[in-house]
Motif scaffolding. Structure first.
Motif, mmCIF file in Angstrom:
data_model
loop_
_atom_site.group_PDB
_atom_site.id
_atom_site.type_symbol
_atom_site.label_atom_id
_atom_site.label_comp_id
_atom_site.label_asym_id
_atom_site.label_seq_id
_atom_site.Cartn_x
_atom_site.Cartn_y
_atom_site.Cartn_z
ATOM 1 N N ASP A 103 -0.888 -8.385 -27.105
ATOM 2 C CA ASP A 103 -0.730 -6.966 -27.018
ATOM 3 C C ASP A 103 0.854 -6.777 -26.844
ATOM 4 O OD1 ASP A 103 -0.668 -4.476 -26.824
ATOM 5 O OD2 ASP A 103 -2.495 -4.404 -25.146
ATOM 6 N N SER A 105 2.328 -3.992 -26.531
ATOM 7 C CA SER A 105 2.536 -2.515 -25.902
ATOM 8 C C SER A 105 3.535 -2.540 -24.931
ATOM 9 C CB SER A 105 1.192 -2.208 -25.518
ATOM 10 O OG SER A 105 0.148 -1.656 -26.518
ATOM 11 N N PRO A 123 0.541 -3.858 -30.911
ATOM 12 C CA PRO A 123 0.329 -2.902 -29.882
ATOM 13 C C PRO A 123 -0.911 -2.424 -29.602
ATOM 14 C CG PRO A 123 1.357 -1.631 -31.865
ATOM 15 C CD PRO A 123 1.287 -3.314 -32.157
ATOM 16 N N GLU A 126 -1.618 0.716 -27.200
ATOM 17 C CA GLU A 126 -0.720 1.657 -27.597
ATOM 18 C C GLU A 126 -1.415 2.346 -28.701
ATOM 19 O OE1 GLU A 126 3.508 2.293 -29.860
ATOM 20 O OE2 GLU A 126 3.398 1.181 -28.275
#
Length: 612
Positions: A103, A105, A123, A126
């Motif tokens: 991930d 993000s 992401p 997000e």
């Protein structure tokens, strides 16, 4: 732009998911497994989870193998790492040249960067925060987004997921659209940001035919229903609880009286494992086919009652889904470490019949067979599965049942037969096979009654402490034990005639890895004869195999070489010809592990000479 990379590994790789327990990842990860299964490709999932409820790291490992190898394989080709707690170890588990999906993000810390890995930053959180408002949905759909990313990266057919969603959410169709949306979010991100598919990918095959995907505990529960069980008494314990739950579910479908609508079965959650075993014995004494399911700690508690059932000769079935021990050990890890405990459960001289299934199909079949054996032999019969077989899903041939099959109730006298007997002797050996005749309560108004006791008695069930009577009884019990050798499932021999002086013996869930290891050894021009044990006591086929080889590698998943010990005790095998191949870290044994240990003996690495 889509395009296959060089040196592709089609239908031959391992994907691991590193999640946090309790975040809803299990259903998404299983969805991934089912998608590959639906594409006709052999697949093996392993759920590696903590013993607490939530919050700790959990892993879900999926092996894809076009060769049909269904054992766990060492090394990971692609990891989906969404748990910061375990990320350092997760990165270390990936093979050089493999893939690390995470991930993005948040920025990945520099300590997690390896020069020999390919990083796939997506992401996830997000994207979900942007598209979904509910906090729980954001977490759940994050899992579906990474499954969508894998769909594109690994070339999985999108239509398979659409079908799976339709099946999963039948009656809750409003959930289909948001799941497909999350799936396509992951697919679209890959299309826009990465080359796809990767050099590890899947292609549709037609290798599975009518195979099913099922766990061993469910198979045991169904086997108990088909085997005629009407009573289960149990106490919850990981990893056996779902055996009783499966029996309950299947019995609710198949064991309802069509006229009255009443249940034709009884399920009792006892106050502990000892009480559960006592209830099973009571039901078996009364003529019901009854069983319990537990794991190692439960077997320890049940020892006293197992001794009673052995000595009083009462049929009972126990399904032992083994986990790591001793004590609480690692409750959610697998082992084959209850072998000695089960074989000689209870104080005094006892020997118990053990069955060793290797597949869900054998769990189904052997559970049903266990009830026949228990009644024919008038003794406890234990089915020795383990967490790997019991709780993980496995590709399996469909189960089969002959509707003409008749349950083997053994030597149970009818009222008409009792009328022909002047004096009934419960423990007389009329047929010289060690197995006496029994009666069930209420069979005859005046004949066939006897006192069932755990104390010593004579052939007519009359209490006595006469040493000669006790010894005659114990000698008869061992004669029955030898009779059982020709009644239990025979071992599987892998060659028509011996081709090597070296043998390989294995059982249970070691089978998948052992069979693959045999292929690896063959590629290295090393031939071994092999035998898979399906039961204890050992019959003449096992003895002949052992006696005809100079050395035998014994594969088992425990520290103390318990099967090897049984062979030495029961067959008097020379310990110098038995070589242990052991695995006891709680993870399923692998072919590489077996091969390495065998080669260390057959082709030891040259030791470096000390330079003076």
């Amino acid at each position: 732009m889509a395009g296959r990379l060089g040196n592709s590994k089609v239908n031959d790789f391992v994907v691991r998911f590193a999640n946090v327990n309790g975040t809803g990842s299990a259903s998404a990860n299983f969805l991934f497994t089912k998608s590959i299964f639906r594409m006709g490709i052999p697949v093996t999932p392993k759920n590696i989870f903590p013993s607490n409820i939530q919050g700790l790291p959990t892993w879900y490992e999926v092996r894809v193998s076009e060769k049909g190898y269904l054992g766990r394989r060492e090394g990971v080709d692609l990891i989906v790492a969404v748990n910061p707690q375990s990320m350092k170890g997760d990165i270390a588990s990936v093979r050089p040249g493999g893939y690390f999906l995470y991930d993005s993000s948040k920025m990945l810390h520099a300590e997690y960067i390896r020069d020999d890995l390919n990083y796939l930053g997506i992401p996830l959180m997000e994207m979900c925060n942007k598209e979904f408002t509910d906090a729980r949905q954001r977490q759940l759909f994050k899992n579906i987004v990474y499954v969508g990313a894998l769909t594109a990266l690994l070339n999985i057919e999108v239509g398979v997921f659409e079908q799976l969603f339709a099946e999963q959410f039948k009656g809750k169709e409003k959930l289909i659209a948001p799941n497909i949306k999350a799936l396509k979010m992951g697919i679209d991100y890959v299309h826009e940001n990465f080359k796809y598919p990767l050099d590890i990918c899947v292609e549709r095959r037609d290798m599975l035919k009518d195979a099913i995907l099922i766990d061993g505990n469910s198979a045991c529960g169904l086997g108990a229903v088909y085997g005629g069980a009407t009573v289960v008494a149990w106490y919850p314990i990981t990893p056996s609880t779902s055996v009783a739950e499966a029996f309950d579910n299947y019995a609710a479908e198949f064991r309802i009286d069509p006229v009255t609508g009443k249940k034709n079965y009884a399920i009792v959650q006892a106050e502990d494992e000892l009480a559960a075993m006592g209830m099973v014995i009571g039901a078996g004494w009364n003529g019901a086919r009854s069983f319990t399911a537990t794991s190692g700690p439960g077997v320890s508690l049940m020892n006293e009652f197992l001794g009673l059932a052995y000595f009083a000769e009462i049929p009972a079935v126990l399904i032992d889904v083994q986990r790591t021990g001793p004590s609480t050990g690692m409750p959610t890890r697998t082992q084959q470490s209850d072998i000695m405990e089960a074989a000689y459960a209870s104080h005094g001289d006892t020997k118990h019949v053990l069955l060793f299934p290797s597949t869900p199909k054998e769990c189904f079949e052997m559970t049903a067979d266990a009830f026949d054996l228990a009644e024919q032999l008038q003794t406890p019969v234990m089915l020795m599965t383990d967490l790997d077989l019991g709780m993980n899903d496995h590709v399996s041939p469909p189960f089969e049942w002959d509707d003409k099959r008749v349950y083997q109730r053994g030597k149970v006298l009818t009222a008409e037969q009792l009328d022909t007997i002047d004096k009934f002797g419960r423990y007389l050996d009329k047929d010289n096979d060690g197995i006496p005749y029994r009666t069930l309560p209420g069979t005859h108004p005046t004949k066939g009654a006897f006192v069932t006791r755990g104390t010593s008695r004579d052939e007519y069930a009359v209490y006595t402490e006469d040493g000669d009577a006790y010894q005659r009884n114990m000698d008869r019990l061992i004669k029955k034990w030898h009779t059982a050798k020709d009644m239990v499932p025979a071992p599987e021999v892998y060659q028509k005639k011996n081709e090597s002086s070296t043998g390989l013996i294995f059982f249970g869930t070691s089978t998948y890895a052992a069979e693959e290891a045999m292929d690896i050894l063959k590629e290295k021009k090393i031939k071994v004869d092999a035998m898979r044990l399906k039961s204890f006591p050992f019959n003449k086929t096992v003895e002949a195999f052992v006696n005809s080889h100079d050395r035998i590698f014994v594969v088992e998943q425990n520290r103390d070489a318990q099967l090897k010990s049984l062979m030495m005790i029961e067959m008097g095998t020379d310990p110098n010809k038995l070589i242990s191949v052991l695995n006891y870290n709680g993870m399923p044994i692998t072919a590489d592990n077996i091969t390495g240990q065998v080669l260390e003996v057959l082709s030891p690495s040259p030791k470096l000479k000390k330079v003076v």
